[in-house]
Design a protein around this motif. Structure first.
Motif, mmCIF file in Angstrom:
data_model
loop_
_atom_site.group_PDB
_atom_site.id
_atom_site.type_symbol
_atom_site.label_atom_id
_atom_site.label_comp_id
_atom_site.label_asym_id
_atom_site.label_seq_id
_atom_site.Cartn_x
_atom_site.Cartn_y
_atom_site.Cartn_z
ATOM 1 N N ASP A 21 3.051 -8.037 5.914
ATOM 2 C CA ASP A 21 4.284 -7.898 6.663
ATOM 3 C C ASP A 21 4.067 -7.942 8.173
ATOM 4 O OD1 ASP A 21 3.129 -5.481 7.202
ATOM 5 O OD2 ASP A 21 4.510 -4.300 6.006
ATOM 6 N N GLY A 22 2.830 -8.069 8.599
ATOM 7 C CA GLY A 22 2.565 -8.239 10.017
ATOM 8 C C GLY A 22 2.663 -6.964 10.839
ATOM 9 N N ARG A 23 2.812 -5.804 10.192
ATOM 10 C CA ARG A 23 2.940 -4.550 10.924
ATOM 11 C C ARG A 23 1.688 -3.727 10.751
ATOM 12 N NH1 ARG A 23 8.268 -4.700 8.514
ATOM 13 N NH2 ARG A 23 7.354 -3.587 6.761
ATOM 14 N N ARG A 24 1.429 -2.928 11.768
ATOM 15 C CA ARG A 24 0.324 -1.984 11.673
ATOM 16 C C ARG A 24 0.859 -0.566 11.491
ATOM 17 N NH1 ARG A 24 -4.736 -3.582 12.637
ATOM 18 N NH2 ARG A 24 -5.089 -5.686 13.418
ATOM 19 N N ALA A 25 1.904 -0.206 12.233
ATOM 20 C CA ALA A 25 2.480 1.127 12.104
ATOM 21 C C ALA A 25 3.558 1.120 11.035
ATOM 22 C CB ALA A 25 3.073 1.571 13.445
ATOM 23 N N PRO A 26 3.592 2.129 10.168
ATOM 24 C CA PRO A 26 4.629 2.181 9.138
ATOM 25 C C PRO A 26 6.007 2.263 9.758
ATOM 26 C CG PRO A 26 2.876 3.747 8.691
ATOM 27 C CD PRO A 26 2.655 3.234 10.076
ATOM 28 N N PRO A 27 6.923 1.354 9.425
ATOM 29 C CA PRO A 27 8.268 1.394 9.990
ATOM 30 C C PRO A 27 9.096 2.462 9.300
ATOM 31 C CG PRO A 27 8.118 -0.361 8.391
ATOM 32 C CD PRO A 27 6.746 0.251 8.485
ATOM 33 N N PRO A 28 10.034 3.106 10.017
ATOM 34 C CA PRO A 28 10.891 4.094 9.361
ATOM 35 C C PRO A 28 11.843 3.409 8.396
ATOM 36 C CG PRO A 28 11.662 3.671 11.602
ATOM 37 C CD PRO A 28 10.356 2.928 11.440
ATOM 38 N N LEU A 29 12.189 4.113 7.322
ATOM 39 C CA LEU A 29 13.144 3.559 6.366
ATOM 40 C C LEU A 29 14.572 3.741 6.842
ATOM 41 C CD1 LEU A 29 11.596 4.626 2.954
ATOM 42 C CD2 LEU A 29 11.711 2.335 3.909
ATOM 43 N N VAL A 30 14.787 4.714 7.715
ATOM 44 C CA VAL A 30 16.102 4.900 8.321
ATOM 45 C C VAL A 30 15.903 5.147 9.803
ATOM 46 C CG1 VAL A 30 17.200 5.828 6.263
ATOM 47 C CG2 VAL A 30 16.046 7.381 7.828
ATOM 48 N N ALA A 31 16.997 5.012 10.558
ATOM 49 C CA ALA A 31 16.925 5.200 12.000
ATOM 50 C C ALA A 31 16.616 6.654 12.318
ATOM 51 C CB ALA A 31 18.245 4.793 12.653
ATOM 52 N N GLY A 32 16.027 6.866 13.491
ATOM 53 C CA GLY A 32 15.705 8.213 13.914
ATOM 54 C C GLY A 32 16.946 9.004 14.274
ATOM 55 N N ALA A 68 6.080 7.006 -0.120
ATOM 56 C CA ALA A 68 5.863 8.293 0.542
ATOM 57 C C ALA A 68 4.604 8.270 1.398
ATOM 58 C CB ALA A 68 5.782 9.410 -0.500
ATOM 59 N N LEU A 69 3.529 7.711 0.868
ATOM 60 C CA LEU A 69 2.265 7.673 1.610
ATOM 61 C C LEU A 69 2.366 6.792 2.852
ATOM 62 C CD1 LEU A 69 -0.330 7.424 -1.308
ATOM 63 C CD2 LEU A 69 0.209 9.426 0.089
ATOM 64 N N TYR A 70 3.058 5.661 2.726
ATOM 65 C CA TYR A 70 3.111 4.703 3.838
ATOM 66 C C TYR A 70 4.163 5.075 4.878
ATOM 67 C CZ TYR A 70 3.125 0.183 6.255
ATOM 68 O OH TYR A 70 3.044 -0.803 7.201
ATOM 69 N N HIS A 71 5.372 5.391 4.420
ATOM 70 C CA HIS A 71 6.473 5.623 5.351
ATOM 71 C C HIS A 71 6.601 7.068 5.810
ATOM 72 C CE1 HIS A 71 8.329 1.623 5.204
ATOM 73 N NE2 HIS A 71 7.995 1.599 3.932
ATOM 74 N N GLN A 72 6.208 8.024 4.960
ATOM 75 C CA GLN A 72 6.379 9.426 5.327
ATOM 76 C C GLN A 72 5.084 10.052 5.817
ATOM 77 O OE1 GLN A 72 8.287 10.177 1.425
ATOM 78 N NE2 GLN A 72 10.026 10.988 2.554
ATOM 79 N N GLN A 73 3.988 9.829 5.107
ATOM 80 C CA GLN A 73 2.694 10.333 5.570
ATOM 81 C C GLN A 73 2.074 9.417 6.619
ATOM 82 O OE1 GLN A 73 1.129 13.322 4.719
ATOM 83 N NE2 GLN A 73 3.144 13.756 3.818
ATOM 84 N N GLU A 74 2.604 8.196 6.739
ATOM 85 C CA GLU A 74 2.149 7.209 7.727
ATOM 86 C C GLU A 74 0.656 6.901 7.590
ATOM 87 O OE1 GLU A 74 3.397 8.322 11.645
ATOM 88 O OE2 GLU A 74 5.528 8.134 11.156
ATOM 89 N N LEU A 75 0.228 6.731 6.350
ATOM 90 C CA LEU A 75 -1.155 6.343 6.095
ATOM 91 C C LEU A 75 -1.282 4.827 6.161
ATOM 92 C CD1 LEU A 75 -2.112 8.681 3.109
ATOM 93 C CD2 LEU A 75 -2.286 9.117 5.561
ATOM 94 N N SER A 76 -2.476 4.362 6.460
ATOM 95 C CA SER A 76 -2.739 2.931 6.519
ATOM 96 C C SER A 76 -2.917 2.376 5.110
ATOM 97 C CB SER A 76 -4.002 2.660 7.334
ATOM 98 O OG SER A 76 -5.142 3.172 6.655
ATOM 99 N N TYR A 77 -2.879 1.051 4.987
ATOM 100 C CA TYR A 77 -3.128 0.418 3.689
ATOM 101 C C TYR A 77 -4.502 0.831 3.158
ATOM 102 C CZ TYR A 77 0.796 -2.771 4.642
ATOM 103 O OH TYR A 77 2.034 -3.304 4.903
ATOM 104 N N GLU A 78 -5.482 0.879 4.061
ATOM 105 C CA GLU A 78 -6.849 1.216 3.642
ATOM 106 C C GLU A 78 -6.921 2.644 3.105
ATOM 107 O OE1 GLU A 78 -9.701 0.931 6.749
ATOM 108 O OE2 GLU A 78 -11.413 1.311 5.448
ATOM 109 N N GLU A 79 -6.240 3.583 3.774
ATOM 110 C CA GLU A 79 -6.259 4.979 3.322
ATOM 111 C C GLU A 79 -5.562 5.114 1.969
ATOM 112 O OE1 GLU A 79 -6.229 7.589 7.437
ATOM 113 O OE2 GLU A 79 -4.421 6.478 6.893
ATOM 114 N N ILE A 80 -4.442 4.412 1.812
ATOM 115 C CA ILE A 80 -3.725 4.450 0.531
ATOM 116 C C ILE A 80 -4.592 3.852 -0.572
ATOM 117 C CG2 ILE A 80 -1.683 3.625 -0.722
ATOM 118 C CD1 ILE A 80 -0.185 3.658 1.940
#
Length: 204
Positions: free
Chosen positions: A112-123, A157-169
């Motif tokens: 998806d070309g992103r490094r930081a997990p994007p929020p699922l809803v606006a802040g 949950a791991l990607y969007h809420q815990q903000e873990l990387s693909y490698e950590e997941i």
């Protein structure tokens, strides 16, 4: 020499203290990882009554195997791996599935070309009306996520809420990086389809 408070010690220093007989330091390690453990247990296990026992089992395993942890990964990642495997064993014992076996095998990774997990809803916004609307969206989204298979709920949950990387997941779940990316893509796709089927576009 002044002793440093536990809150400023590294995970490695806290582990050394626990292994040296300071069991109180283990409480600090629990505090640092309980958010991750809770997320994993709640997303993987549907039965509320079983969740506290599983979380306790996780930390018993962590304490018992602490001497064998060599910090080849982050401490929190290792605890996540213990949690994931503990929940997986529970599901297998109960003959429950983590992912529908009819799901096709993952194809090539979807980047998806992103490094930081994007929020699922606006802040959050300062405008009360907007904040209330955002809370409604959050509630709708949370309910939709709960309809996904346990593995998809867990990865979101791991990607969007815990903000873990693909490698950590990947380390936590023992899945290849590409499979993690692919499953996350499918999870978002299923989530979107569920929302569009359940609500009119004008309602979202």
């Amino acid at each position: 020499m002044r002793t440093q408070p536990p809150s400023v010690l590294t995970d490695q220093q806290l582990v050394a203290q626990v292994l040296g007989g300071d069991t109180a330091a283990f409480g600090q390690l629990v505090q640092r990882t309980q958010g991750l453990v809770t997320q994993l247990v709640f997303k993987m296990i549907r039965h509320p009554a079983d969740r506290p026992d599983l979380a306790q089992e996780v930390y018993l395993k962590v304490f018992k195997n602490l001497a064998g942890f060599k910090f080849q990964a982050k401490f929190s990642t290792w605890v996540g791996q213990v949690t994931y495997n503990t929940c997986l064993h529970y599901l297998e014992k109960k003959q429950l599935v983590l992912l529908d076996p009819t799901e096709p095998a993952p194809a090539a990774a979807v980047e998806d070309g992103r490094r930081a997990p994007p929020p699922l809803v606006a802040g959050p916004e300062t405008d009360p009306e907007t904040a209330l609307f955002d809370q409604d969206l959050t509630d709708i989204l949370s309910a939709a996520i709960e309809q996904l298979p346990p593995l998809y709920r867990t990865l979101i949950a791991l990607y969007h809420q815990q903000e873990l990387s693909y490698e950590e997941i990947a380390q936590i779940t023992s899945l290849p990086d590409g499979t993690v990316k692919n499953y996350l893509f499918r999870a978002r796709k299923q989530l979107k389809q569920h929302l569009l089927a359940r609500y009119q576009r004008t309602d979202l």
